[in-house]
Design a protein around this motif. Sequence first.
Motif, short mmCIF file in Angstrom:
data_model
loop_
_atom_site.label_atom_id
_atom_site.label_comp_id
_atom_site.label_asym_id
_atom_site.label_seq_id
_atom_site.Cartn_x
_atom_site.Cartn_y
_atom_site.Cartn_z
N GLU A 1 0.80 -1.22 0.00
CA GLU A 1 0.00 0.00 0.00
C GLU A 1 0.83 1.27 0.00
N VAL A 2 2.15 1.14 0.04
CA VAL A 2 3.04 2.30 0.05
C VAL A 2 3.89 2.28 -1.21
N THR A 3 4.51 3.42 -1.51
CA THR A 3 5.46 3.49 -2.60
C THR A 3 6.82 3.81 -1.98
N PRO A 4 7.60 2.77 -1.67
CA PRO A 4 8.86 3.00 -0.98
C PRO A 4 9.92 3.63 -1.88
N LYS A 5 10.87 4.29 -1.25
CA LYS A 5 12.01 4.85 -1.97
C LYS A 5 13.19 3.90 -1.96
N ARG A 6 13.19 2.99 -0.98
CA ARG A 6 14.29 2.03 -0.83
C ARG A 6 13.71 0.62 -0.66
N TYR A 7 14.47 -0.34 -1.17
CA TYR A 7 14.10 -1.74 -1.05
C TYR A 7 15.27 -2.51 -0.42
N VAL A 8 14.95 -3.41 0.49
CA VAL A 8 15.95 -4.28 1.09
C VAL A 8 15.48 -5.71 0.86
N VAL A 9 16.29 -6.51 0.19
CA VAL A 9 15.97 -7.91 -0.04
C VAL A 9 16.88 -8.73 0.88
N ASP A 10 16.27 -9.36 1.87
CA ASP A 10 17.00 -10.12 2.88
C ASP A 10 17.09 -11.58 2.45
N LEU A 11 18.31 -12.03 2.19
CA LEU A 11 18.55 -13.39 1.69
C LEU A 11 19.11 -14.31 2.78
N ARG A 12 18.92 -13.93 4.04
CA ARG A 12 19.46 -14.70 5.17
C ARG A 12 19.00 -16.17 5.12
N ASP A 13 17.74 -16.39 4.83
CA ASP A 13 17.18 -17.76 4.84
C ASP A 13 16.99 -18.33 3.44
N THR A 14 17.68 -17.74 2.47
CA THR A 14 17.60 -18.24 1.09
C THR A 14 18.61 -19.38 0.93
N THR A 15 18.11 -20.55 0.56
CA THR A 15 18.97 -21.72 0.45
C THR A 15 19.46 -21.98 -0.97
N TYR A 16 18.80 -21.35 -1.95
CA TYR A 16 19.13 -21.63 -3.35
C TYR A 16 18.69 -20.43 -4.17
N LEU A 17 19.48 -20.09 -5.18
CA LEU A 17 19.17 -18.97 -6.06
C LEU A 17 19.58 -19.37 -7.46
N ASP A 18 18.70 -19.22 -8.44
CA ASP A 18 19.05 -19.60 -9.81
C ASP A 18 18.91 -18.41 -10.75
N SER A 19 19.07 -18.66 -12.04
CA SER A 19 19.05 -17.57 -13.02
C SER A 19 17.69 -16.87 -13.08
N SER A 20 16.61 -17.59 -12.83
CA SER A 20 15.31 -16.92 -12.85
C SER A 20 15.20 -15.97 -11.66
N ALA A 21 15.82 -16.29 -10.53
CA ALA A 21 15.84 -15.37 -9.39
C ALA A 21 16.62 -14.11 -9.74
N LEU A 22 17.71 -14.26 -10.47
CA LEU A 22 18.47 -13.09 -10.91
C LEU A 22 17.59 -12.22 -11.80
N GLY A 23 16.82 -12.85 -12.68
CA GLY A 23 15.90 -12.10 -13.52
C GLY A 23 14.84 -11.38 -12.70
N MET A 24 14.36 -12.01 -11.65
CA MET A 24 13.35 -11.38 -10.80
C MET A 24 13.93 -10.17 -10.08
N LEU A 25 15.18 -10.26 -9.66
CA LEU A 25 15.83 -9.11 -9.03
C LEU A 25 15.97 -7.96 -10.03
N LEU A 26 16.25 -8.29 -11.28
CA LEU A 26 16.34 -7.26 -12.32
C LEU A 26 14.96 -6.62 -12.58
N LEU A 27 13.91 -7.42 -12.52
CA LEU A 27 12.56 -6.86 -12.67
C LEU A 27 12.23 -5.91 -11.52
#
Length: 101
Positions: free
Chosen positions: A38-64
């Motif tokens: 419901e807000v329009t933030p100026k900053r984004y923080v993506v916390d990957l502390r509990d991320t066990t796996y990341l693939d190329s589609s996740a990289l694409g999602m970060l780019l989006l």
Amino acid sequence: MAILAQPSADGQELHISIQGRFDFGAHQEFRNAYERVEVTPKRYVVDLRDTTYLDSSALGMLLLLRDYAGGDRADIRLINCNADVRKILAISNFEQLFSIA
């Protein structure tokens, strides 16, 4: 896998936590995390502390997310990356696009 989005009290920052595998199966849930707040933030923080796996589609999602947040003007930090995730981000030269801590 769970993705949790929490805006700051002042609405200036959106904290997104990714738990488990960050892959194509998380696509819609990840988009909803930043598009349906419901807000329009100026900053984004993506916390990957509990991320066990990341693939190329996740990289694409970060780019989006980066495009959605303003492209070159976007303020996005990727935090709490484990060694495996950090290696994937480094190989992909994401340190040139994101602040990685």
